[in-house]
Structures are given as C-alpha cells and as structure tokens.
Design an enzyme around this catalytic site. Structure first.
Site, PDB file in Angstrom:
ATOM      1  N   ASP A 169       0.818  -1.329   0.204  1.00 13.55           N
ATOM      2  CA  ASP A 169       0.115  -0.047  -0.212  1.00 13.55           C
ATOM      3  C   ASP A 169       0.664   1.394   0.139  1.00 13.55           C
ATOM      4  OD1 ASP A 169      -2.045  -1.956   0.443  1.00 13.55           O
ATOM      5  OD2 ASP A 169      -3.078  -0.842   1.949  1.00 13.55           O
ATOM      6  N   ASP A 170       0.020   2.190  -0.306  1.00 12.02           N
ATOM      7  CA  ASP A 170       0.793   3.924  -0.065  1.00 12.02           C
ATOM      8  C   ASP A 170       1.711   4.048  -1.066  1.00 12.02           C
ATOM      9  OD1 ASP A 170      -1.114   3.545   2.007  1.00 12.02           O
ATOM     10  OD2 ASP A 170       0.598   4.205   3.587  1.00 12.02           O
ATOM     11  N   HIS A 210      -6.054   2.900  -3.826  1.00  9.11           N
ATOM     12  CA  HIS A 210      -6.036   3.229  -2.211  1.00  9.11           C
ATOM     13  C   HIS A 210      -6.518   4.553  -2.126  1.00  9.11           C
ATOM     14  CE1 HIS A 210      -5.079   2.003   1.741  1.00  9.11           C
ATOM     15  NE2 HIS A 210      -3.813   2.652   1.954  1.00  9.11           N
ATOM     16  N   HIS A 214      -5.283   9.438   0.722  1.00 11.66           N
ATOM     17  CA  HIS A 214      -5.429   8.593   1.884  1.00 11.66           C
ATOM     18  C   HIS A 214      -6.279   9.177   2.954  1.00 11.66           C
ATOM     19  CE1 HIS A 214      -3.557   5.698   4.697  1.00 11.66           C
ATOM     20  NE2 HIS A 214      -3.287   4.841   3.826  1.00 11.66           N
ATOM     21  N   HIS A 266       3.687  -2.138   3.057  1.00 11.68           N
ATOM     22  CA  HIS A 266       3.750  -0.781   2.255  1.00 11.68           C
ATOM     23  C   HIS A 266       5.111  -0.788   1.729  1.00 11.68           C
ATOM     24  CE1 HIS A 266       0.946  -0.360   5.918  1.00 11.68           C
ATOM     25  NE2 HIS A 266       0.187   0.571   5.098  1.00 11.68           N
TER      26      HIS A 266
HETATM   27 ZN    ZN Z   1      -2.591   3.198   3.256  1.00  8.61          ZN
END
Ligand code: ZN
Length: 350
Positions: free
Chosen positions: A159-160, A210, A214, A304
C-alpha cells in the site's frame, strides 16, 4: 499522537499532540493532577529538564536555551507519561522542519512532588504491556494444524506507493521469486511518480486503488468518496493503461457509503488478514515475525512499499513462505480461488 506530513517522499513536518488519560475512569489527567505544582516544583522541573538539555547536543542544535527556558516557564508544552519518564514536547519556534524537541525527565527525580496516584499510573502502563505480548504466541500456535496441506496460496499486498526509492526494490525481490503481488496505490503519488506505477504494471503485478490522498473515508460524503477513487482510477489508467477493479479504504476504515460506492462501481473492497505493521517496525526481523506468525492458506498480507524496512524484510519472508509451500497470487487471483464475490468487504481466508 504524532502527525507526519510528507511531500513526495521527504518528511516535511512532524507535529505532536499528547493527552494523558486515567484508564480507570477515562478522564484526562493534567500536570497538577500528578504533581503539587508549587514554586519549588517549577524550580526542580526546570532544573531537571535543563540537565537533560545540557547532555543532548542534538537537541541543543534544534532549540536555543532562551527559547527553551521561556517555553518551560510558560508551560508551553505537550507532556506524555511513558513508564518511568515524563516526556516534554516543546516547540522550537524557529525551526520549521523540527517544530518540536522531546526531552524526558525520570519520574524518580520529581518523586518528592508527586501526588499519590503517580506511581499507580506508571505501574498500569507496565501491566498493559505484558497483556499485549500474549496474542502473538496464540497466532503462532494457530498455524500449526495447516502444515501438511500441499497447495497453499498467499496474496502479498503493498500500500501507499508508488515510491521511487522502495517500490523498485520490492519489484526486484518479487521477480527473483517469479511472484505476482498487488499494489494499492495512492492517486496523488501516482501523479508524482507515473513511471514507477507503470514499472509495477509492466512487471505483471495487479494495480489497485487506495484513494487519492489517503483520507479516512468514513469522514467523507458519498460524493467525496467517489471522487477519491475515481480520480485515482483515472490517474492509474493514464499511467499504467489499467483500470483497477479493487479498492482498499485507507486505515481499513469504511462505512455504508464506501460499500454503496463499491457496489455501484463493481469494485471489490479488499482488506487483509495479516498486518505486518511495517510502518512502525523497528527492524526487518519485526516485519518478518509479524508476517510469518500470522500467515495461513488464503491470507492477504498488508505491507507498504514506502518503507525501506519492508524491502529489507521481503527476501527472507518470501524465502520462508516458499519453503512452507505457499504460492504467491494477486488478490484478484485469490478471490477466484476463494470464490469471493464483489463487492465484499473481503479479508482473505482467516
Ligand atoms: Zn494506506
């Protein structure tokens, strides 16, 4: 509570806010609930903090003595109790990239000013810690009956990102194991690093959504949720040529509006079964232990691709998973294997 603000990949600003709560009655605790805050206390406290300051060259560079003394006299600080120390977060005023310094004074030094329950607070914090250590062991035991299964699947998710520093390292490791993973990207970062996003897609990994920047989606309206995912989807399509079919709400936080959006847009809401906690991992061993002790057939692992520690831990994680007979699949592949239907939310097999 610490808020870190990133621009691109660099840490731009850190802010600290603290709150001391008595866990027995849920009430906020102030400094004068802990100490008899008279003139001698103020004098001793100033002396104790200055002693710590004089020994810490790093902090001396971040805040000058005058500013520090003035802040202490005005009690212009955030305080936190952590076991045997009281931590003072004091604004540096002149330093934008380092807005706070942290100075900790041992409770022992201020003991003669303490009101009765101060020692209780410190003790409670310790017993809380030992309570937390237990679930880890239970997770390890849970995994044992699975050992003889021949075909096992696991979906690694990142993620991210994308990150120009970490994502390529992750891709290298995945390639070494001929493994496919799923990348839940943040739209605003895809806009910064479209070529990294493309590199991920070109290597055959699944691209997923995603949100744009955020946010906690449960605080947004339906329209805003829609904008978060649709703008990201457009950016991903522009950068990679692929339109994602999976969404993952930031922090795993979703509500009826998020579910309604997923249903309408034919998306699957994908969460996870194993949280690597790589964002707060002190070292790669921590990430490895979290993943290996939590994994089982059908698991979705949350990591991540913006932290170096994740890239460092990944080779050993994959090595062990291969030895344990796991096959790496994308989330969409796993959903087929598990016969999970959209829109979810889908966690993977527990
Ligand atoms: Zn995230």
């Amino acid at each position: 509570m610490t808020a870190e603000q990133y621009i691109g990949d660099s840490l731009e600003r850190t802010n600290v806010f603290s709150l001391i709560v008595n866990i027995e009655d849920g009430k906020e605790v102030a400094l004068d609930d802990l100490f008899n805050t008279d003139a001698t206390f103020a004098k001793d406290l100033l002396g104790s903090i200055m002693k710590v300051y004089e020994k810490d060259e790093k902090v001396q560079k971040q805040i000058d003595e005058k500013t520090l003394v003035r802040a202490i006299e005005k009690q212009n600080w955030n305080i936190a109790l952590k076991e045997s120390h009281i931590h003072f977060y004091i604004a540096t005023e002149q330093n934008d990239s380092q807005p706070f310094v942290e100075l900790k004074v041992s409770l022992e030094q201020l003991k003669q000013h303490a009101k009765k329950d101060l020692t209780l607070t410190a003790k409670n914090e310790k017993s809380e810690k030992s309570k937390k250590a237990k679930p880890k062991k239970q997770q390890k035991e849970k995994k044992q009956p699975k050992k003889d299964t021949s075909k096992k699947y696991v979906a690694l998710t990142f993620d991210d990102g994308p990150s120009p520093h970490v994502t390529p390292l992750i891709l290298e490791t995945l390639q070494e194991y001929d493994a496919k993973a799923t990348f839940f990207m943040i739209g605003s970062r895809v806009e910064y690093y479209p070529s990294v996003a493309k590199q991920v897609a070109d290597a055959g990994h699944e691209i997923a959504n995603h949100s744009l920047w955020h946010p906690d989606l449960t605080k947004l309206s339906y329209k805003q949720i829609e904008a978060q995912f649709e703008e990201t989807s457009n950016k991903l399509e522009q950068a990679t040529g692929y339109k994602p079919s999976l969404i993952r709400p930031p922090y795993g936080a979703f509500d009826h509006d998020v579910e309604a959006f997923a249903e309408k847009g034919n998306y699957a809401i994908v969460l996870w079964t194993v949280d690597s906690l790589d964002w707060k991992a002190p070292n790669k061993q921590f990430v490895y232990d979290r993943v290996i002790s939590g994994v089982n057939d059908g698991a979705i692992i949350l990591m991540h691709d913006i932290h170096q520690v994740t890239a460092d831990a990944l080779p050993e994680i994959m090595e062990t998973l291969v030895k344990e007979g796991y096959h790496f699949v994308t989330v969409s592949e796993l959903l087929e294997i598990l016969d999970e239907k959209k829109p979810g939310p889908i966690y993977g097999k527990m």
